[in-house]
Design a protein around this motif. Structure first.
Motif, mmCIF file in Angstrom:
data_model
loop_
_atom_site.group_PDB
_atom_site.id
_atom_site.type_symbol
_atom_site.label_atom_id
_atom_site.label_comp_id
_atom_site.label_asym_id
_atom_site.label_seq_id
_atom_site.Cartn_x
_atom_site.Cartn_y
_atom_site.Cartn_z
ATOM 1 N N TYR A 101 0.861 -1.189 0.000
ATOM 2 C CA TYR A 101 0.000 0.000 0.000
ATOM 3 C C TYR A 101 0.896 1.238 0.000
ATOM 4 O O TYR A 101 1.084 1.886 1.035
ATOM 5 C CB TYR A 101 -0.918 0.004 1.225
ATOM 6 N N ASP A 146 0.627 4.249 -0.957
ATOM 7 C CA ASP A 146 0.044 5.558 -0.671
ATOM 8 C C ASP A 146 -0.685 5.602 0.667
ATOM 9 O O ASP A 146 -1.344 6.598 0.974
ATOM 10 C CB ASP A 146 -0.931 5.948 -1.792
ATOM 11 N N ARG A 147 -0.593 4.548 1.445
ATOM 12 C CA ARG A 147 -1.288 4.527 2.738
ATOM 13 C C ARG A 147 -0.461 5.297 3.763
ATOM 14 O O ARG A 147 0.704 4.995 3.989
ATOM 15 C CB ARG A 147 -1.515 3.092 3.196
ATOM 16 N N SER A 175 -0.328 2.555 7.763
ATOM 17 C CA SER A 175 0.614 1.613 7.160
ATOM 18 C C SER A 175 1.266 0.731 8.221
ATOM 19 O O SER A 175 1.392 -0.489 8.042
ATOM 20 C CB SER A 175 1.679 2.383 6.383
ATOM 21 N N ARG A 206 10.349 5.012 -7.167
ATOM 22 C CA ARG A 206 10.045 5.192 -5.745
ATOM 23 C C ARG A 206 10.559 4.054 -4.871
ATOM 24 O O ARG A 206 10.552 4.159 -3.647
ATOM 25 C CB ARG A 206 8.537 5.341 -5.546
#
Length: 625
Positions: A76, A78-79, A84, A135
Motif C-alpha cells: 500500500y 500511498d497509505r 501503514s 520510488r
C-alpha cells in the motif's frame, strides 16, 4: 473492622458497577477474537476428522501455505502513517497466530510454501541491481535482509518448536520455502538475475525433487520458465503458443528450468533410489560389478552412463505431485467449484510482472517432461482464492488445486491453507525392478481446505461492541443526577466519632481537687490525645490514669474551641501521627471517590474506568501472539 467497612463497601460497589460489567464483556470478546476463534478454526481441521484411510495406515501429513506476501511499502504505497504501520502489525500477528496454531495442533510432517513469500521482494535492490520503479530504488539489500529475518521470525520459530521427527517422517520434519513467486522474483523476462540469485542463495534450489510420503514432489520455477513464451515483458503479452519467444534475450532466465525439466525423470529416479536405500534399507545387487565390460567413453551416451551409475527404478510407484506458483492453463470458462470466494473462474489476464495462468505451451511442456500418467496432483498459488479443476486436455484428467492465500490482506475475507494426507504403501522390490509396465497407484492423496478466521468480521464485531459500550455509558451519564449523588455522598460521609465530644463537669468543693485539676490539666489533656491515638484507656497502665478535671485550663479550652482547621498540607485529627505520603494518598483517594459534579465528568470517569483495563488486556493479547 468498623473502620474497614466503608472501604469494603466502596470496593464492592466498584466491582458491581456498570464499567466493571463492560470490562467483563470486553474480556470475553477479546479472548474470543484473539484466541478462541483461531483455536476453533484449526481444531476443525484435525487430520482424524476428515481422513478416510484404513485403520492400520500411517499417513504422511503435508501443510501447503500459499502467498503469505508479507505487507511492506510495496503493498500500500500511498497509505499514510499510522495506517501503514498498523496494517503491517495486524497482518503479521494474524499470520504468526494462525501458523502457530497450525503447527501446534496439526504437527504436519512437511510444510511447503508455494511462493510469494514477500510482496515487494522483486523491488528490493541488490549490489548489482535496483528496482525499475523510481520510488523503490531507495530500498536495497539491507531492507530485503530485514524482510528475510521477519519471514523467519513468523514461520521458522513456530515450526522449530515442534518435534524434530514424527512417526511418518523419522528422519526429521521438513520445511521448504524455495518455490518463488512473481512478487519474489518478478515474472518471465521482467526477472532480474541478481534478484533471482539472491533468492536461490537464501531459500535453496528453485527447482528440486523431494520424496515425501512416498510421493515425488517436484518444485518448478514457473515464473522463470514463462520467459520461454513471453514476447513483451512490459505489457505481459504472451507468445503464440508455438515457442516463438524462445529466441529472445531472456534465455538465461528460463533455460535452467527447461534443463531441469529435461533431466527431471533421471533426478527423480536418483531420489527414489536414495529413499529406498536409506528409508527401506534396500540393497542394490550391482550386477554390472559381477560382469564388467570395457567400452570407449565416446561410444557411451550420457543417458546410458546415468543408467549404469544407478539401478533401474520404476518411478511410477512414487506418484508425481507438481508444485507451481502460477496455475497451469485452462479455458476462461473452467469452473473452480463451490468453495471459491470470488466469482467462479480464474480470469485469463496478464500485465506488468504477473500472469494469471501459464500459457498452453508452458503447460504442455511441463506435463510432457513429467509424464501425464505419473502426475497425480498439481498444486499452485498466485490467485489468492481457492480453485479446484480437472485438466481435460491432459491424459488421465490431472487434478489441480489452487491454494488460498494465508493472509487476510490479499483481497479475500477467509484465508486458508491446504492440508494434504498421503498414504502410498510401496513394494520396494517392485519399485526397484525397473519394470516399465507398472502403473502409477491412484487414490493415494486426500485433500482438505482449512479455512482460517475472517479478521475483518472480528474487527467489525469489535466496532459493534464499542458502539454499544459508548451508548450504554452515554445512557448512564444522561440518567446521572449530580446534585442527588453529591447529597447522598455527603450524608454517607457523616459518621459518629470514636470518642464522645462532650464533657461531664463534676463540681468538687475540695481545694485539693481544684488544685489537682489545675496542676494536672496538661497531663489530662495529654492522656486524652493519647487515648485518641491508641484507641482507648484499656491500653494504658493503671498508674498513668488521672481523674478527669472539672474544667480544663483556659489555654487548653481556648485551643480546643478557637483553633482553625488544618491548613493546606497539614494533618487533621484523623491523620494524627500518620506519614505525610500516606496522608496525601488518602486525600487523593477521597477526591477520586467523590461523585462527579456533572454528567460529562461522570461519562469521562466511566469511560476511563472501562477503557484502561480493556486496553491493557488487549495489548497483552497482541504482545503474546
Amino acid at each position: 473492622m468498623k473502620a474497614n467497612a466503608p472501604s469494603l463497601s466502596r470496593i464492592r460497589q466498584r466491582l458491581l458497577s456498570l464499567p466493571s460489567a463492560l470490562v467483563l464483556l470486553w474480556i470475553c470478546l477479546l479472548w474470543w477474537g484473539e484466541r478462541y476463534i483461531f483455536q476453533q478454526s484449526v481444531a476443525q481441521c484435525l487430520w482424524r476428522q476428515w481422513e478416510s484411510w484404513p485403520g492400520h495406515s500411517q499417513p504422511h501429513h503435508v501443510l501447503l501455505v500459499a502467498d503469505p506476501q508479507l505487507v511492506d511499502p510495496h503493498t500500500y504505497p500511498d497509505r499514510p502513517w499510522p495506517l501503514s504501520t498498523l496494517t503491517i502489525l495486524y497482518t503479521d500477528r494474524y499470520l504468526r497466530r494462525s501458523y502457530q496454531y497450525l503447527q501446534e495442533y496439526l504437527r504436519p510432517d512437511a510444510t511447503l510454501f508455494l511462493g510469494d513469500l514477500f510482496d515487494g521482494g522483486r523491488e528490493w535492490g541488490t549490489a548489482e541491481s535496483t528496482s525499475p520503479e523510481e520510488r523503490y530504488k531507495k530500498y536495497g539489500s539491507h531492507f530485503w535482509m530485514k524482510e528475510y529475518i521477519r519471514f523467519s521470525n513468523l514461520f521458522l520459530r513456530s515450526w522449530a518448536q515442534g518435534p524434530h521427527a514424527t512417526v511418518a517422517e523419522p528422519t526429521g520434519r521438513r520445511l521448504l520455502a524455495s518455490l518463488p513467486g512473481n512478487h519474489d522474483l518478478g515474472f518471465a523476462a521482467g526477472i532480474q538475475l541478481p534478484v533471482k540469485e539472491r533468492f536461490d542463495a537464501y531459500f535453496g534450489p528453485l527447482n528440486r525433487v523431494d520424496i515425501i510420503g512416498n510421493h515425488s514432489f517436484i518444485h518448478l520455477d514457473t515464473v522463470s520458465l514463462s520467459a520461454m513464451d513471453q514476447v513483451d515483458p512490459k505489457t505481459g503479452s504472451s507468445g503464440a503458443g508455438d515457442g516463438s519467444a524462445a529466441a529472445t534475450s531472456s534465455g538465461k532466465i528460463w533455460k535452467p528450468v527447461e534443463e531441469f525439466l529435461v533431466e527431471a525423470k533421471s533426478i527423480r529416479a536418483k531420489a527414489v533410489q536414495h529413499t529406498c536405500e536409506t528409508r527401506f534399507h534396500w540393497k542394490s545387487p550391482l550386477p554390472h560389478l559381477q560382469s564388467p565390460s570395457v567400452q570407449r567413453v565416446a561410444d557411451v551416451g550420457p543417458s546410458e552412463m546415468t543408467q549404469r551409475n544407478h539401478h533401474p527404478v520404476s518411478s511410477s510407484q512414487f506418484p508425481t505431485i507438481v508444485l507451481s506458483h502460477v496455475p497451469l492453463y485452462r479455458s476462461g470458462e473452467t469452473s473452480c467449484g463451490p468453495m471459491r470466494e470470488r466469482g467462479s473462474v480464474i480470469p485469463l489476464q496478464a500485465g506488468y510482472q504477473y500472469q494469471n495462468v501459464l500459457t498452453p505451451l508452458i503447460s504442455q511442456d511441463i506435463v510432457k517432461h513429467l509424464t501425464a500418467e505419473e502426475i497425480t496432483m498439481i498444486y499452485s498459488g498466485d490467485d489468492h482464492d481457492y480453485c479446484e479443476i480437472e485438466h481435460n486436455e491432459f491424459t488421465g484428467r490431472i487434478r489441480e488445486i489452487t491454494v488460498k492465500s494465508m493472509s487476510w490482506a490479499m483481497g479475500i475475507r477467509k484465508p486458508g491453507v491446504q492440508l494434504v494426507s498421503l498414504w502410498n504403501p510401496v513394494d520396494v522390490d517392485m519399485a526397484m525392478s525397473g519394470d516399465p509396465s507398472l502403473s502409477t497407484p491412484r487414490d493415494t492423496v486426500q485433500n482438505h481446505l482449512c479455512l482460517l478466521p475472517d479478521q475483518l468480521s472480528i474487527f467489525i464485531r469489535y466496532g459493534q461492541v464499542l458502539g454499544v459500550t459508548l451508548f450504554i455509558l452515554l445512557l448512564g451519564a444522561v440518567r446521572y443526577n449530580p446534585s442527588v449523588a453529591i447529597d447522598e455522598a455527603t450524608s454517607r460521609g457523616k459518621t459518629e466519632p470514636l470518642l464522645p465530644t462532650t464533657e461531664n463537669h463534676h463540681h468538687h468543693n475540695s481545694n485539693t481537687s481544684k488544685s489537682s485539676c489545675i496542676q494536672n490539666g496538661g497531663q489530662a489533656e495529654h492522656h486524652q490525645l493519647s487515648t485518641r491515638k491508641l484507641g482507648g484507656y484499656g491500653q494504658l497502665p493503671a498508674s498513668s490514669r488521672t481523674s478527669s478535671p472539672s474544667n480544663p485550663p483556659y489555654h487548653i479550652y481556648h485551643a480546643r474551641n478557637h483553633s482553625p482547621g488544618p491548613g493546606p498540607g497539614e494533618l487533621d485529627s484523623d491523620d494524627w501521627g500518620m506519614p505525610q505520603s500516606l496522608t496525601k494518598a488518602r486525600q487523593w483517594g477521597r477526591r477520586n471517590s467523590d461523585p462527579p459534579r456533572s454528567r460529562m465528568a461522570f461519562f469521562g470517569r466511566s469511560l476511563w474506568r472501562t477503557a484502561w483495563p480493556v486496553l491493557l488486556i488487549y495489548g497483552w493479547l497482541l504482545w503474546n501472539g
